[in-house]
Design a protein around this motif. Sequence first.
Motif, PDB file in Angstrom:
ATOM      1  N   VAL A 285      -2.321  -6.973  -6.685  1.00 33.87           N
ATOM      2  CA  VAL A 285      -3.126  -5.795  -6.221  1.00 33.87           C
ATOM      3  C   VAL A 285      -4.484  -6.108  -6.726  1.00 33.87           C
ATOM      4  CG1 VAL A 285      -3.815  -3.315  -6.160  1.00 33.87           C
ATOM      5  CG2 VAL A 285      -1.248  -4.246  -5.794  1.00 33.87           C
ATOM      6  N   TYR A 286      -4.713  -6.410  -8.166  1.00 32.69           N
ATOM      7  CA  TYR A 286      -5.824  -6.694  -8.486  1.00 32.69           C
ATOM      8  C   TYR A 286      -6.763  -7.862  -7.800  1.00 32.69           C
ATOM      9  CZ  TYR A 286      -9.467  -8.005 -12.207  1.00 32.69           C
ATOM     10  OH  TYR A 286     -10.500  -8.328 -13.030  1.00 32.69           O
TER      11      TYR A 286
ATOM     12  N   SER B 155      -6.100  -9.054  -4.762  1.00 33.38           N
ATOM     13  CA  SER B 155      -6.481  -8.965  -3.347  1.00 33.38           C
ATOM     14  C   SER B 155      -7.850  -8.007  -3.398  1.00 33.38           C
ATOM     15  CB  SER B 155      -5.378  -8.342  -2.768  1.00 33.38           C
ATOM     16  OG  SER B 155      -5.122  -6.857  -3.404  1.00 33.38           O
ATOM     17  N   ALA B 156      -8.023  -7.063  -4.269  1.00 35.72           N
ATOM     18  CA  ALA B 156      -8.952  -6.129  -4.438  1.00 35.72           C
ATOM     19  C   ALA B 156     -10.373  -6.998  -4.613  1.00 35.72           C
ATOM     20  CB  ALA B 156      -8.971  -4.959  -5.469  1.00 35.72           C
ATOM     21  N   ARG B 157     -10.167  -8.057  -5.512  1.00 42.24           N
ATOM     22  CA  ARG B 157     -11.303  -8.906  -5.798  1.00 42.24           C
ATOM     23  C   ARG B 157     -11.997  -9.699  -4.845  1.00 42.24           C
ATOM     24  NH1 ARG B 157     -13.271  -9.315 -11.272  1.00 42.24           N
ATOM     25  NH2 ARG B 157     -13.890 -11.543 -10.729  1.00 42.24           N
TER      26      ARG B 157
ATOM     27  N   ASP C   1       0.901  -1.400   0.225  1.00 43.64           N
ATOM     28  CA  ASP C   1      -0.109  -0.182  -0.146  1.00 43.64           C
ATOM     29  C   ASP C   1       0.873   1.138   0.041  1.00 43.64           C
ATOM     30  OD1 ASP C   1      -2.266  -1.203   0.072  1.00 43.64           O
ATOM     31  OD2 ASP C   1      -2.274  -1.479   2.210  1.00 43.64           O
TER      32      ASP C   1
END
Length: 74
Positions: free
Chosen positions: A60-61, A63-65, A30
């Motif tokens: 990142v993609y 973990s966001a999903r 982050d």
Amino acid sequence: QKWRPFCLRFEGVVEDFNYGTLLRLDCRKDYTEENTIFATRIQFFAIEIARNREGCNSVVYSSAREPAAAAAEG
């Protein structure tokens, strides 16, 4: 100094190409004081495009999903 010729190629092409923005040094982490530098917008775009092409931002993609998928199942 090394970025200047590259950045100037986008003057008049990319709006606000030389505005400042925050850039993560390690794209798996982050935005924190230790992991963030100040860069121009065109540098940010160039680095993020390269990261996307190399698959670096897939962490990142993903973990966001995960929270969205869990909420949909819930």
